[in-house]
Scaffold this motif. Structure first.
Motif, PDB file in Angstrom:
ATOM      1  N   THR A 351      41.622  39.425  39.764  1.00 27.68           N
ATOM      2  CA  THR A 351      41.282  40.445  38.999  1.00 27.68           C
ATOM      3  C   THR A 351      41.287  40.267  37.362  1.00 27.68           C
ATOM      4  OG1 THR A 351      41.775  42.155  40.715  1.00 27.68           O
ATOM      5  CG2 THR A 351      41.565  43.049  38.401  1.00 27.68           C
ATOM      6  N   HIS A 372      33.316  44.336  40.890  1.00 28.29           N
ATOM      7  CA  HIS A 372      34.883  44.452  40.796  1.00 28.29           C
ATOM      8  C   HIS A 372      35.170  45.548  39.706  1.00 28.29           C
ATOM      9  CE1 HIS A 372      35.764  41.067  43.583  1.00 28.29           C
ATOM     10  NE2 HIS A 372      34.680  40.748  42.721  1.00 28.29           N
ATOM     11  N   GLU A 375      38.504  47.593  40.580  1.00 30.96           N
ATOM     12  CA  GLU A 375      39.552  46.870  40.061  1.00 30.96           C
ATOM     13  C   GLU A 375      39.914  46.610  38.605  1.00 30.96           C
ATOM     14  OE1 GLU A 375      37.471  46.059  42.144  1.00 30.96           O
ATOM     15  OE2 GLU A 375      38.333  45.735  44.191  1.00 30.96           O
TER      16      GLU A 375
END
Length: 403
Positions: A351, A372, A375
């Motif tokens: 991440t 993502h 995240e």
């Protein structure tokens, strides 16, 4: 008509096309639409008429242009006797020779135009290095005459003031000479077998939690840094993005609390989405409105498009900030500070890499198009709460947002 400065200044420009004026001896002035005036020497040899450009009026004076015309006339006289080439032929022969045996300046120009500016987003750094250290020393020499010893001595001289820059110069020269070799501009690459002269330590500088607190407080009290530069430095710490991406931020890239960086502005070449935590949004919204760049340069060149703040202005500002009671650090170290802080907060390396927009070389990544966003947002909200605790000394309240 015999030219005088007064007569040249009064020559009218044509709207529809160029117009020629002349005096005896083949001395001509061509006036172009818009008023540009150019000196030419016109002569005839073997039944063919040639126009040889002497130069633009203003760049060259009338007296110097007339003197140049006299030299060219003498050259034509010798050419008619078979003793030399006439001016236009000599110029063309010089171009052919130049293509076959370019000077270092010629090779550098070709490299910048045909390779660096096409393939490198950081081509301006190549241009700066060439202009500062390479061209003043070798510019007028034939590129094929540069030897391995020449390269070694140059790198050692640069290394006396900056070992890292010596290594960067070697990398640039190696790429440029390989380019010259591929285009048959030189017979050999003088950088072959030359290794980096200086060892470089991996960059590990980051600000600890205590240093972040000091940085945030003392930056506010630093008189020698503009508010605009302070905000850029804060935004690097708040988002973890590269200095060049931050200073070049455009209003059109902001969409609510997301910053969408286009691929032509990222190091990886891929578009990148950055979640803007509240302090980051406050920084962005506090800047001057009505201009395309969030951080426009305070110094704008006349008749040129609007420019944004430069990364060098950030580096220089930190050097000038003698009131900061911290060990020396660079703007990029603020990006490393965010990455280190997120790791300490338990955020996964994957991440963190997504937030930093690091390039992934795995086969899996080629097929992974998931953004993502969730995240990244959660990680940066953690970072926001952590910074608030550091700066204020108070733990943030836990707020649950209800839909």
């Amino acid at each position: 008509m015999r030219f005088t400065v007064k007569k040249l200044d009064s020559l009218p420009s044509s709207v529809t096309g160029s117009k020629d004026y002349g005096e005896p001896g083949g001395f001509k002035v061509r006036v172009y639409p818009g008023g540009r005036k150019v000196f030419y020497y016109v002569y005839t040899i073997e039944g063919k008429t040639y126009w040889f450009k002497i130069g633009d009026y203003g760049d060259i004076s009338l007296s110097d242009a007339r003197s140049e015309r006299d030299d060219l006339s003498a050259q034509v006289a010798r050419a008619k006797l078979g003793k030399c080439l006439h001016p236009v032929a000599a110029r063309e022969a010089q171009k052919v020779k130049k293509r076959g045996e370019p000077t270092l300046a010629d090779l550098a120009g070709e490299y910048m135009t045909r390779w660096a500016k096409v393939h490198k987003k950081t081509w301006m750094e190549d241009e700066r290095i060439l202009g500062k250290d390479v061209l003043p020393r070798w510019g007028k020499r034939l590129a094929k005459d540069i030897t391995r010893r020449d390269v070694r001595l140059l790198l050692e001289d640069i290394g006396e003031r900056g070992p890292v820059m010596s290594n960067r110069t070697l990398a640039l020269l190696s790429r440029m000479f390989r380019f010259g070799l591929e285009r048959d501009a030189i017979p050999a690459d003088p950088t072959q077998l030359i290794k980096r002269i200086y060892k470089e330590k991996s960059k590990e500088r980051y600000l600890t939690s205590d240093e972040v607190k000091i940085f945030w407080r003392e930056l506010e009290e630093t008189p020698r840094i503009s508010e605009q530069v302070k905000d850029c430095l804060r935004l690097i710490l708040l988002t973890g993005q590269r200095s060049g991406e931050v200073v070049g931020m455009r209003r059109e890239e902001i969409d609510g609390d997301w910053w969408n960086i286009p691929g032509d502005r990222t190091k990886s070449g891929r578009p990148h989405r950055v979640y803007l935590i509240d302090p980051a949004l406050q920084v962005v919204n506090s800047q001057k409105k009505g201009v395309p760049f969030v951080f426009p340069s305070p110094v704008q060149e006349e008749d040129k498009p609007l420019q944004h703040l430069t990364t060098r202005s950030l580096s220089r500002a930190l050097i000038r900030a003698d009131n900061l009671s911290l060990d020396k650090f660079a703007p990029h170290d603020l990006r490393r500070t965010l990455a280190t802080g997120l790791a300490e907060l338990g955020v996964s390396n994957y991440t963190i890499g997504q937030i930093l927009n690091h390039s992934e070389r795995t086969v899996t990544h080629i097929y992974d198009r998931y953004g993502h966003d969730k995240e990244k947002r959660e990680a940066l909200l953690k970072w926001s709460r952590h910074l608030k605790t550091l700066i204020t000394g108070k733990a943030p309240e836990k707020v649950v947002k209800l839909k």
